[in-house]
Scaffold this active site. Sequence first.
Site, short mmCIF file in Angstrom:
data_model
loop_
_atom_site.label_atom_id
_atom_site.label_comp_id
_atom_site.label_asym_id
_atom_site.label_seq_id
_atom_site.Cartn_x
_atom_site.Cartn_y
_atom_site.Cartn_z
CE LYS A 10 -3.77 -2.40 2.33
NZ LYS A 10 -4.97 -2.40 3.40
CE1 TYR A 50 -8.96 -3.46 0.14
CE2 TYR A 50 -8.34 -1.39 -0.70
CZ TYR A 50 -8.17 -2.86 -0.11
OH TYR A 50 -6.67 -2.81 0.42
NE ARG A 86 -5.57 -13.45 4.87
CZ ARG A 86 -6.45 -11.99 5.09
NH1 ARG A 86 -6.12 -11.24 4.15
NH2 ARG A 86 -7.41 -12.00 5.93
NE ARG A 103 -2.03 -6.14 7.24
CZ ARG A 103 -3.24 -6.97 6.54
NH1 ARG A 103 -3.74 -7.98 7.38
NH2 ARG A 103 -3.60 -6.58 5.56
CG ASN A 113 -3.55 -2.88 6.81
OD1 ASN A 113 -3.37 -2.38 5.70
ND2 ASN A 113 -4.51 -3.80 7.00
CG HIS A 116 -5.17 -6.40 -0.05
ND1 HIS A 116 -6.24 -6.70 0.20
CD2 HIS A 116 -5.46 -7.43 -1.41
CE1 HIS A 116 -7.12 -7.71 -0.22
NE2 HIS A 116 -6.55 -7.85 -1.39
CD GLU A 127 -7.85 -9.61 -3.87
OE1 GLU A 127 -8.66 -9.04 -2.99
OE2 GLU A 127 -7.03 -10.25 -3.76
P1 CMP Z 1 -7.08 -5.03 3.68
O1 CMP Z 1 -6.49 -6.47 3.83
O2 CMP Z 1 -6.42 -4.23 2.56
O3 CMP Z 1 -8.68 -5.21 3.55
C1 CMP Z 1 -9.60 -4.24 3.81
C2 CMP Z 1 -8.87 -3.04 4.37
O4 CMP Z 1 -9.89 -2.13 5.07
C3 CMP Z 1 -7.96 -3.64 5.46
O5 CMP Z 1 -6.90 -4.29 5.05
C4 CMP Z 1 -7.69 -2.16 6.29
O6 CMP Z 1 -6.68 -1.58 5.97
C5 CMP Z 1 -8.88 -1.45 6.12
N1 CMP Z 1 -9.76 -1.15 7.27
C6 CMP Z 1 -9.91 -0.12 8.06
N2 CMP Z 1 -10.53 -0.20 9.04
C7 CMP Z 1 -10.95 -1.33 8.87
C8 CMP Z 1 -11.96 -2.37 9.99
N3 CMP Z 1 -12.58 -1.79 11.11
N4 CMP Z 1 -11.94 -3.69 9.77
C9 CMP Z 1 -11.17 -4.07 8.66
N5 CMP Z 1 -10.26 -3.60 7.96
C10 CMP Z 1 -10.43 -2.21 7.93
#
Ligand code: CMP
Length: 137
Positions: A10, A50, A86, A103, A113, A116, A127
């Site tokens: 990211k 998303y 993961r 992370r 974070n 992804h 994806e």
């Molecule tokens: P990612 O794995 O990219 O998938 C969705 C993203 O939403 C997640 O990582 C986080 O960066 C973001 N996100 C922000 N707030 C939340 C939340 N409360 N729960 C889950 N994902 C969140």
Amino acid sequence: MMERTFVMLKPDAVERGLVGAVLARLEAKGLRLVAAKTMLIDRRLAEEHYQLHKGKPFFEDLVQFICSGMVLVSVWEGRNAIRAVRQLVGATDPTAAAPGTIRGDFGLEITRNIVHASDSQEASAREIRLFFGDLTR
Ligand code: CMP
């Protein structure tokens, strides 16, 4: 089972100069890098990527953040690659992610974070196609 998975570094990872450190962990695990490119994501692509989170309270922040700077998208291959990646990535919230995970070691905020990674075979197929088109080999 041989699998492919999609991984996005990211904008925070790129801005902070963590690209090498993150990719090194995936390589060290034994995963094979199949494809990679840097790009800017536009709003349409971010919303499609998303789509499952559409309507959630964090959706707008998430889309804005992911479009805010350069990302590096990539495809990795290996045995149980989806699960393996993961595990390396750790829990969504970096403050809950175990030390030793990407992370857990590099992040502090849930939106910023670092990375992804696809969470299922359906997600990885979708994806990879969305960002790389038809990757046959
Ligand atoms: P990612 O794995 O990219 O998938 C969705 C993203 O939403 C997640 O990582 C986080 O960066 C973001 N996100 C922000 N707030 C939340 C939340 N409360 N729960 C889950 N994902 C969140």
